[in-house]
Scaffold this motif. Sequence first.
Motif, PDB file in Angstrom:
ATOM      1  N   GLU A   1       0.738  -1.079  -0.200  1.00 27.33           N
ATOM      2  CA  GLU A   1      -0.033   0.074   0.006  1.00 27.33           C
ATOM      3  C   GLU A   1       0.846   1.417  -0.096  1.00 27.33           C
ATOM      4  O   GLU A   1       0.189   2.372   0.289  1.00 27.33           O
ATOM      5  CB  GLU A   1      -0.886   0.012   1.122  1.00 27.33           C
ATOM      6  N   GLY A   2       2.021   1.312  -0.088  1.00 25.72           N
ATOM      7  CA  GLY A   2       2.945   2.400  -0.248  1.00 25.72           C
ATOM      8  C   GLY A   2       3.236   3.031   1.027  1.00 25.72           C
ATOM      9  O   GLY A   2       3.683   3.963   1.310  1.00 25.72           O
TER      10      GLY A   2
ATOM     11  N   LEU B   1       2.889   6.503  -0.154  1.00 31.36           N
ATOM     12  CA  LEU B   1       4.065   7.234  -1.001  1.00 31.36           C
ATOM     13  C   LEU B   1       3.578   7.114  -2.433  1.00 31.36           C
ATOM     14  O   LEU B   1       3.611   6.052  -3.090  1.00 31.36           O
ATOM     15  CB  LEU B   1       5.343   6.685  -0.588  1.00 31.36           C
ATOM     16  N   GLY B   2       3.557   8.210  -3.152  1.00 30.77           N
ATOM     17  CA  GLY B   2       3.389   8.101  -4.485  1.00 30.77           C
ATOM     18  C   GLY B   2       1.678   7.909  -4.911  1.00 30.77           C
ATOM     19  O   GLY B   2       1.282   7.634  -5.828  1.00 30.77           O
ATOM     20  N   GLY B   3       0.792   7.894  -3.628  1.00 25.84           N
ATOM     21  CA  GLY B   3      -0.386   7.673  -3.884  1.00 25.84           C
ATOM     22  C   GLY B   3      -1.070   8.804  -4.837  1.00 25.84           C
ATOM     23  O   GLY B   3      -0.691   9.812  -5.068  1.00 25.84           O
ATOM     24  N   GLY B   4      -2.279   8.298  -5.634  1.00 27.54           N
ATOM     25  CA  GLY B   4      -3.215   9.148  -6.270  1.00 27.54           C
ATOM     26  C   GLY B   4      -2.999   8.683  -7.788  1.00 27.54           C
ATOM     27  O   GLY B   4      -3.496   9.229  -8.572  1.00 27.54           O
ATOM     28  N   GLY B   5      -2.025   7.645  -7.925  1.00 34.32           N
ATOM     29  CA  GLY B   5      -1.972   7.045  -9.321  1.00 34.32           C
ATOM     30  C   GLY B   5      -0.718   6.138  -9.465  1.00 34.32           C
ATOM     31  O   GLY B   5       0.408   6.387  -9.131  1.00 34.32           O
ATOM     32  N   GLY B   6      -0.704   5.047 -10.073  1.00 35.45           N
ATOM     33  CA  GLY B   6       0.199   4.127 -10.497  1.00 35.45           C
ATOM     34  C   GLY B   6       0.705   4.611 -11.835  1.00 35.45           C
ATOM     35  O   GLY B   6       1.547   5.722 -11.753  1.00 35.45           O
ATOM     36  N   GLY B   7       0.330   3.979 -12.765  1.00 34.10           N
ATOM     37  CA  GLY B   7       0.807   4.743 -14.161  1.00 34.10           C
ATOM     38  C   GLY B   7       2.099   4.210 -14.431  1.00 34.10           C
ATOM     39  O   GLY B   7       2.621   5.040 -15.754  1.00 34.10           O
ATOM     40  N   GLY B   8       3.040   3.998 -13.812  1.00 32.63           N
ATOM     41  CA  GLY B   8       4.298   3.783 -13.981  1.00 32.63           C
ATOM     42  C   GLY B   8       4.689   2.745 -14.425  1.00 32.63           C
ATOM     43  O   GLY B   8       3.901   1.839 -15.149  1.00 32.63           O
ATOM     44  N   PHE B   9       6.030   2.239 -14.769  1.00 32.25           N
ATOM     45  CA  PHE B   9       6.440   1.164 -15.616  1.00 32.25           C
ATOM     46  C   PHE B   9       6.082   0.060 -15.121  1.00 32.25           C
ATOM     47  O   PHE B   9       5.605  -0.866 -15.922  1.00 32.25           O
ATOM     48  CB  PHE B   9       7.953   1.390 -15.792  1.00 32.25           C
ATOM     49  N   LEU B  10       6.048  -0.120 -13.665  1.00 37.99           N
ATOM     50  CA  LEU B  10       5.589  -1.405 -13.330  1.00 37.99           C
ATOM     51  C   LEU B  10       4.081  -1.714 -12.896  1.00 37.99           C
ATOM     52  O   LEU B  10       3.564  -2.778 -12.646  1.00 37.99           O
ATOM     53  CB  LEU B  10       6.272  -1.877 -11.882  1.00 37.99           C
ATOM     54  N   ALA B  11       3.335  -0.520 -13.006  1.00 36.54           N
ATOM     55  CA  ALA B  11       2.123  -0.665 -12.655  1.00 36.54           C
ATOM     56  C   ALA B  11       0.984  -1.066 -13.456  1.00 36.54           C
ATOM     57  O   ALA B  11       1.261  -0.890 -14.728  1.00 36.54           O
ATOM     58  CB  ALA B  11       1.402   0.945 -12.313  1.00 36.54           C
ATOM     59  N   CYS B  12       0.090  -1.930 -13.050  1.00 40.44           N
ATOM     60  CA  CYS B  12      -0.900  -2.719 -14.086  1.00 40.44           C
ATOM     61  C   CYS B  12      -1.925  -1.712 -14.344  1.00 40.44           C
ATOM     62  O   CYS B  12      -2.393  -1.758 -15.671  1.00 40.44           O
ATOM     63  CB  CYS B  12      -1.502  -3.691 -13.345  1.00 40.44           C
ATOM     64  N   MET B  13      -2.273  -0.578 -13.579  1.00 38.69           N
ATOM     65  CA  MET B  13      -3.221   0.409 -14.142  1.00 38.69           C
ATOM     66  C   MET B  13      -3.288   1.465 -13.015  1.00 38.69           C
ATOM     67  O   MET B  13      -2.673   1.249 -11.841  1.00 38.69           O
ATOM     68  CB  MET B  13      -4.590  -0.392 -14.025  1.00 38.69           C
ATOM     69  N   PRO B  14      -3.692   2.672 -13.141  1.00 36.39           N
ATOM     70  CA  PRO B  14      -3.881   3.492 -12.377  1.00 36.39           C
ATOM     71  C   PRO B  14      -4.499   3.132 -11.087  1.00 36.39           C
ATOM     72  O   PRO B  14      -5.641   2.387 -11.050  1.00 36.39           O
ATOM     73  CB  PRO B  14      -4.676   4.863 -12.814  1.00 36.39           C
ATOM     74  N   THR B  15      -3.936   3.395  -9.988  1.00 35.12           N
ATOM     75  CA  THR B  15      -4.526   2.891  -8.576  1.00 35.12           C
ATOM     76  C   THR B  15      -4.515   4.126  -7.450  1.00 35.12           C
ATOM     77  O   THR B  15      -3.774   5.272  -7.881  1.00 35.12           O
ATOM     78  CB  THR B  15      -3.839   1.961  -8.057  1.00 35.12           C
TER      79      THR B  15
ATOM     80  N   ILE C   1      14.310   4.887   2.510  1.00 41.22           N
ATOM     81  CA  ILE C   1      13.666   4.080   1.471  1.00 41.22           C
ATOM     82  C   ILE C   1      13.492   4.915   0.253  1.00 41.22           C
ATOM     83  O   ILE C   1      13.227   5.975   0.254  1.00 41.22           O
ATOM     84  CB  ILE C   1      12.439   3.281   2.173  1.00 41.22           C
ATOM     85  N   GLY C   2      13.420   4.086  -0.852  1.00 44.40           N
ATOM     86  CA  GLY C   2      12.950   4.663  -2.177  1.00 44.40           C
ATOM     87  C   GLY C   2      11.787   4.133  -2.477  1.00 44.40           C
ATOM     88  O   GLY C   2      11.408   3.141  -2.496  1.00 44.40           O
ATOM     89  N   ALA C   3      10.826   5.098  -2.822  1.00 42.22           N
ATOM     90  CA  ALA C   3       9.267   4.921  -3.414  1.00 42.22           C
ATOM     91  C   ALA C   3       9.404   4.815  -4.947  1.00 42.22           C
ATOM     92  O   ALA C   3      10.218   5.256  -5.746  1.00 42.22           O
ATOM     93  CB  ALA C   3       8.536   5.873  -2.522  1.00 42.22           C
ATOM     94  N   TYR C   4       8.327   3.965  -5.436  1.00 42.28           N
ATOM     95  CA  TYR C   4       7.942   3.936  -6.681  1.00 42.28           C
ATOM     96  C   TYR C   4       7.552   5.249  -7.408  1.00 42.28           C
ATOM     97  O   TYR C   4       7.552   5.159  -8.655  1.00 42.28           O
ATOM     98  CB  TYR C   4       6.888   2.637  -6.783  1.00 42.28           C
ATOM     99  N   ASP C   5       7.127   6.111  -6.251  1.00 43.95           N
ATOM    100  CA  ASP C   5       7.167   7.470  -6.927  1.00 43.95           C
ATOM    101  C   ASP C   5       8.181   8.373  -7.318  1.00 43.95           C
ATOM    102  O   ASP C   5       8.117   9.511  -7.990  1.00 43.95           O
ATOM    103  CB  ASP C   5       6.125   8.297  -5.861  1.00 43.95           C
TER     104      ASP C   5
ATOM    105  N   SER D   1      10.202  14.461  -9.207  1.00 43.44           N
ATOM    106  CA  SER D   1      10.862  13.054  -9.004  1.00 43.44           C
ATOM    107  C   SER D   1      11.784  12.511  -9.889  1.00 43.44           C
ATOM    108  O   SER D   1      11.975  13.165 -10.989  1.00 43.44           O
ATOM    109  CB  SER D   1       9.642  12.060  -8.892  1.00 43.44           C
ATOM    110  N   ILE D   2      12.523  11.671  -9.475  1.00 40.19           N
ATOM    111  CA  ILE D   2      13.408  10.877 -10.412  1.00 40.19           C
ATOM    112  C   ILE D   2      12.587   9.907 -11.047  1.00 40.19           C
ATOM    113  O   ILE D   2      11.692   9.642 -10.829  1.00 40.19           O
ATOM    114  CB  ILE D   2      14.872  10.586  -9.723  1.00 40.19           C
ATOM    115  N   GLY D   3      13.424   9.001 -11.685  1.00 37.86           N
ATOM    116  CA  GLY D   3      12.514   7.943 -12.175  1.00 37.86           C
ATOM    117  C   GLY D   3      12.395   6.990 -11.089  1.00 37.86           C
ATOM    118  O   GLY D   3      12.691   7.021 -10.091  1.00 37.86           O
ATOM    119  N   ALA D   4      11.306   5.965 -11.554  1.00 34.76           N
ATOM    120  CA  ALA D   4      10.917   4.823 -10.433  1.00 34.76           C
ATOM    121  C   ALA D   4      11.965   4.260  -9.847  1.00 34.76           C
ATOM    122  O   ALA D   4      13.022   3.768 -10.649  1.00 34.76           O
ATOM    123  CB  ALA D   4       9.772   4.029 -11.300  1.00 34.76           C
TER     124      ALA D   4
END
Length: 404
Positions: free
Chosen positions: A48-49, A77-91, A109-113, A145-148
């Motif tokens: 859940e981030g 962390l990074g909530g409000g949208g996935g949409g990144g390279f690993l995300a299956c769909m916006p969440t 810690i590094g976050a996917y955001d 942000s930097i990359g995921a």
Amino acid sequence: MTKPKALFLFALLIGGCLLLSGCIGTATPMGWSAPVMDDDVIYVGTTEGKVVSYTLFSEPRVAAEWWRFPPRGELGLGGGGGGGFLACMPTASAVMYSTPFVADGAVYIGAYDGRVYALNTSSRVAGYSFPQESEGEWVYPEEDSIGAIVGSPVVAEGILYIGSADGNLYAIDIVTSELAWDSPFATGGYIWATPLVHDGVVYIGSFDHKLYAIDAADGTLVWESPFQTDGAIAATPLFYNNTIYIGSFDRKFYAVDTSTGKAKEGFIPFPAGNWFWGRAVAYDDTIIVGCVDGRVYALDAETGERKWSFPELDEGAVGPIRGDPALAGEVVIFGADDGRVYALDAASGHLIWDYPHGEDRFGPIRASLYAGDGEVYVHDTRNHYIYALGAEHGNVLWSVSTAE
């Protein structure tokens, strides 16, 4: 086909595999942050981030939540949208692939955001707003942000090192939260690996098929040229006897002389049936590593010759193995995508125990395992639980939910 186009297509292929392996029926992205322990406190990133800590008590042996960041009820962390390279769909919330690094009362810690977070345990227990800069808390970068971030941070000599999907390795001063080098070190591909820092050198692999040795102080190359493989590198290197051991997505496992950056003389790269993703461990001049082909291999550290494998080559494989194994004395323990944890005799590869038994299963075990004080910690990301298994017999000692 041009090299940039080929790399892009390869990244899409990897991403597609991760969409399938990192998501389950509801198309919700899942991370694989591993638990770590420091002074009887366990830290982990959740699906859940969130970053959550649990205090361990001895009598009875239980784990109780100490703090979580962001707090309950807030987006991860990074909530409000996935949409990144690993995300299956916006969440509605993010996932966490990075494993926490704990040092001197701080959790990094590094976050996917695409941001790196420094948390102060006292401030998080008190529930203060973030960041408490006077307590050493920060986020990098402060804006944008930097990359995921898929790999984990490592802190050495006051500097945090972390890779990003933008292809850069960052060195961040943990006191000032500013870059410690003139600029990040750029590679030619995504960085999903966790760096290794040893004796003033940072070792990191990239999707550009190369393993780099970088001066930890100034970010310059140590080797005349990087070590080249034929596939992307997502594993963390192992340093053992002046040699770096690492696997690649080209299905081979390599040994590299740290003094030259060339292939170790006498070591023949070991071919397997699929990618090497996890970090290896060393035991008595033997290198033990899991593979996505569903086997664990024990290799002679000098020659690369296979000493044993589990299961043996004439037996059916277990599920794909992505995470790092845990070495507990003379026992090597690993988790697999088939939802089981296996403990092997490190010298022979013989099975000592597995868990769960029968038809029962955890969710796919993709997070690395952590061994400490006779216990092995397993993060079941599908069912949102951390389990403590006895390293000797594999019995469940306690479990705790990571969910909200």
